[in-house]
Design an enzyme around this catalytic site. Sequence first.
Site, PDB file in Angstrom:
ATOM      1  CE1 TYR A  76     -24.734   6.189   2.875  1.00  0.00           C
ATOM      2  CE2 TYR A  76     -25.624   7.104   0.846  1.00  0.00           C
ATOM      3  CZ  TYR A  76     -24.569   6.561   1.564  1.00  0.00           C
ATOM      4  OH  TYR A  76     -23.348   6.401   0.959  1.00  0.00           O
TER       5      TYR A  76
ATOM      6  CG  ASP B 119     -12.749   1.549  -8.170  1.00  0.00           C
ATOM      7  OD1 ASP B 119     -13.729   0.804  -8.364  1.00  0.00           O
ATOM      8  OD2 ASP B 119     -12.826   2.638  -7.566  1.00  0.00           O
TER       9      ASP B 119
ATOM     10  NE  ARG C 120     -15.564   5.431   0.722  1.00  0.00           N
ATOM     11  CZ  ARG C 120     -15.662   4.896  -0.489  1.00  0.00           C
ATOM     12  NH1 ARG C 120     -14.719   4.123  -0.942  1.00  0.00           N
ATOM     13  NH2 ARG C 120     -16.695   5.147  -1.245  1.00  0.00           N
TER      14      ARG C 120
ATOM     15  CD  GLU D 241      -2.503   1.814   0.375  1.00  0.00           C
ATOM     16  OE1 GLU D 241      -3.279   1.034  -0.198  1.00  0.00           O
ATOM     17  OE2 GLU D 241      -2.361   3.014   0.040  1.00  0.00           O
TER      18      GLU D 241
HETATM   19  C1  LIG Z   1     -18.389   9.175  -3.923  1.00  0.00           C
HETATM   20  C2  LIG Z   1     -18.320   7.673  -4.011  1.00  0.00           C
HETATM   21  C3  LIG Z   1     -19.326   6.897  -3.441  1.00  0.00           C
HETATM   22  C4  LIG Z   1     -19.297   5.500  -3.568  1.00  0.00           C
HETATM   23  N1  LIG Z   1     -20.316   4.755  -3.046  1.00  0.00           N
HETATM   24  C5  LIG Z   1     -20.292   3.407  -3.181  1.00  0.00           C
HETATM   25  C6  LIG Z   1     -21.351   2.618  -2.632  1.00  0.00           C
HETATM   26  O1  LIG Z   1     -22.295   3.132  -2.042  1.00  0.00           O
HETATM   27  N2  LIG Z   1     -21.270   1.248  -2.771  1.00  0.00           N
HETATM   28  C7  LIG Z   1     -20.218   0.641  -3.415  1.00  0.00           C
HETATM   29  O2  LIG Z   1     -20.198  -0.587  -3.512  1.00  0.00           O
HETATM   30  N3  LIG Z   1     -19.204   1.381  -3.953  1.00  0.00           N
HETATM   31  C8  LIG Z   1     -19.220   2.734  -3.851  1.00  0.00           C
HETATM   32  N4  LIG Z   1     -18.218   3.477  -4.377  1.00  0.00           N
HETATM   33  C9  LIG Z   1     -17.142   2.802  -5.117  1.00  0.00           C
HETATM   34  C10 LIG Z   1     -16.085   2.255  -4.198  1.00  0.00           C
HETATM   35  O3  LIG Z   1     -15.644   3.237  -3.289  1.00  0.00           O
HETATM   36  C11 LIG Z   1     -14.895   1.769  -5.022  1.00  0.00           C
HETATM   37  O4  LIG Z   1     -15.357   1.031  -6.122  1.00  0.00           O
HETATM   38  C12 LIG Z   1     -13.991   0.879  -4.178  1.00  0.00           C
HETATM   39  O5  LIG Z   1     -13.491   1.612  -3.086  1.00  0.00           O
HETATM   40  C13 LIG Z   1     -12.837   0.346  -5.031  1.00  0.00           C
HETATM   41  O6  LIG Z   1     -11.940  -0.313  -4.204  1.00  0.00           O
HETATM   42  P1  LIG Z   1     -10.496  -0.675  -4.738  1.00  0.00           P
HETATM   43  O7  LIG Z   1      -9.812  -1.334  -3.599  1.00  0.00           O
HETATM   44  O8  LIG Z   1     -10.601  -1.365  -6.035  1.00  0.00           O
HETATM   45  O9  LIG Z   1      -9.804   0.734  -5.076  1.00  0.00           O
HETATM   46  P2  LIG Z   1      -9.401   1.911  -4.089  1.00  0.00           P
HETATM   47  O10 LIG Z   1     -10.413   2.070  -3.014  1.00  0.00           O
HETATM   48  O11 LIG Z   1      -9.115   3.087  -4.947  1.00  0.00           O
HETATM   49  O12 LIG Z   1      -8.063   1.411  -3.392  1.00  0.00           O
HETATM   50  C14 LIG Z   1      -6.832   1.434  -4.082  1.00  0.00           C
HETATM   51  C15 LIG Z   1      -5.710   1.399  -3.050  1.00  0.00           C
HETATM   52  O13 LIG Z   1      -4.476   1.282  -3.744  1.00  0.00           O
HETATM   53  C16 LIG Z   1      -3.559   2.219  -3.230  1.00  0.00           C
HETATM   54  N5  LIG Z   1      -2.630   2.535  -4.316  1.00  0.00           N
HETATM   55  C17 LIG Z   1      -2.889   3.289  -5.402  1.00  0.00           C
HETATM   56  N6  LIG Z   1      -1.812   3.332  -6.209  1.00  0.00           N
HETATM   57  C18 LIG Z   1      -0.856   2.585  -5.619  1.00  0.00           C
HETATM   58  C19 LIG Z   1       0.470   2.233  -5.975  1.00  0.00           C
HETATM   59  N7  LIG Z   1       1.001   2.678  -7.108  1.00  0.00           N
HETATM   60  N8  LIG Z   1       1.183   1.431  -5.149  1.00  0.00           N
HETATM   61  C20 LIG Z   1       0.623   0.977  -4.001  1.00  0.00           C
HETATM   62  N9  LIG Z   1      -0.640   1.291  -3.597  1.00  0.00           N
HETATM   63  C21 LIG Z   1      -1.363   2.064  -4.410  1.00  0.00           C
HETATM   64  C22 LIG Z   1      -4.394   3.384  -2.777  1.00  0.00           C
HETATM   65  O14 LIG Z   1      -3.725   4.178  -1.816  1.00  0.00           O
HETATM   66  C23 LIG Z   1      -5.613   2.674  -2.210  1.00  0.00           C
HETATM   67  O15 LIG Z   1      -5.452   2.315  -0.871  1.00  0.00           O
HETATM   68  C24 LIG Z   1     -18.220   4.875  -4.250  1.00  0.00           C
HETATM   69  C25 LIG Z   1     -17.195   5.650  -4.788  1.00  0.00           C
HETATM   70  C26 LIG Z   1     -17.248   7.045  -4.679  1.00  0.00           C
HETATM   71  C27 LIG Z   1     -16.131   7.864  -5.278  1.00  0.00           C
END
Ligand SMILES: Cc1cc2nc3c(=O)[nH]c(=O)nc-3n(C[C@H](O)[C@H](O)[C@H](O)COP(=O)(O)OP(=O)(O)OC[C@H]3O[C@@H](n4cnc5c(N)ncnc54)[C@H](O)[C@@H]3O)c2cc1C
Length: 426
Positions: free
Chosen positions: A237, A315, A127, A53
């Site tokens: 909510y 994502d 979150r 991370e």
């Molecule tokens: C406003 C908003 C509301 C949302 N509401 C919902 C909801 O109600 N329900 C739902 O299911 N989803 C919701 N989402 C979507 C959800 O937040 C994301 O889809 C989810 O958090 C994706 O998780 P992830 O782990 O794939 O990516 P991320 O949460 O982006 O995590 C990526 C991680 O990788 C780390 N990282 C990045 N680059 C590097 C690197 N080069 N080297 C090492 N570490 C790195 C970052 O620091 C981070 O910790 C919402 C999103 C937003 C923006």
Amino acid sequence: MSALPERDGQPPAAPPDTLPGAPATVVVVGGGIGGLATALAVSRAGHRAVVLERAPEFAEIGAGIQIAPNGILALERLGLGDAVRAAGVHMAELRFMDGVTGEHVTSLTLTERYRRRFGNPYVVVHRAELHGLLLKACLADARIDLRAATAVTGYRQDGRGATALLAGGGTVAGDALIGADGIHSAVRAQLVGDGEPRISGITVYRAIVPMERVPEELRLPTSVTWWAGPHCHFVHYPIAGGAFLNLAASRDNGATEAIAGVAVGEELVHAQLAGLTAPAARRLLALGEGWRSWVLVDRDPVDGWTDGRVALLGDAAHPMLHYAAQGACQALEDAVLLGELMVQTTELTDTLERFAAERHARTAAIQRAARESVRLWHPAGEDATARNKLLGGLSEDELHEHVAWMHDIRPFPSMDHHNYDGEPWA
Ligand SMILES: Cc1cc2nc3c(=O)[nH]c(=O)nc-3n(C[C@H](O)[C@H](O)[C@H](O)COP(=O)(O)OP(=O)(O)OC[C@H]3O[C@@H](n4cnc5c(N)ncnc54)[C@H](O)[C@@H]3O)c2cc1C
């Protein structure tokens, strides 16, 4: 009656202490919701995970997150179903309001009938609560190695393994590498190379209000409420067990610069949401303080998520606008499927290819649906009236049917059933 999904404490398959052959080490880039869930799933499959991370510590900022039954099911497969059901506020309805006329257009009920059909409640959590549950489980797991302050710039691989290249010049080697590093993924930049995300032109303003400041009649403690207006909408909510009201207001204002978390004044938010004239919506908006703004970004679906021993997840693979409230749920589904495929297939490259093949169509459809949803929420005048008539005419079952493809139980390989027809969760 079909088999029930197992509850916590009765995991579908106890993780084996040793596998036939040596356990693999999976390097997971990113310790967000997707990365931590992946580490847990890998461990449950009997393998080891090293999570890298970039941030100085493993933490989540941000506000509320909605978790539909499909997300809870995935958490259940990771042993966290009871914990998330206990932490979350169980919603009773998705309430759709016309933000101009103040008309209550319809409510998609989330009570017994919904829970019976989809097998779980629809909950909202902060979150940080969801991330905290995953982190606690990872910290308690001897097969998971968490390394903060470790930024990854790319990867290399050969026939025997995949290696993360670190910003400081070091490397971390494993048998496979999962890029769970979010929408700006460094792993994706190398693997797909599709440049910067698409800027949606929509700005979202977010604030959290202590519930004691919300007038009693506006609290709606078990509702996710949408106020739809011309080129804008507003969702609120309760989160943190009902201690706070989460406010998120969107304006389709053609923004061209991708900003994230920028503080904005109340006057600007009120002006941007001027299209919402219903008195209750305005009173709720007026409660917000300390607003922050994001210009929403996403990407077009692509199907090339794998490169030999490397794959994208969450994502990094399928970033979507948050309007379907499914991004985290899909990252959780990804993680569970990957773990279960690691039990079933012995060749890691086959596992990753099958993972991507099985996940692509569903996540691409949700990416598109999230974009399309704006067309339902942002019409004005006669178009808004026609929308209200259409939505208001749908029965409870028809509304449930509308979300079934997203919220329904997703059968993982270990599950031989698609539906739950037992007692609803309390
Ligand atoms: C406003 C908003 C509301 C949302 N509401 C919902 C909801 O109600 N329900 C739902 O299911 N989803 C919701 N989402 C979507 C959800 O937040 C994301 O889809 C989810 O958090 C994706 O998780 P992830 O782990 O794939 O990516 P991320 O949460 O982006 O995590 C990526 C991680 O990788 C780390 N990282 C990045 N680059 C590097 C690197 N080069 N080297 C090492 N570490 C790195 C970052 O620091 C981070 O910790 C919402 C999103 C937003 C923006």
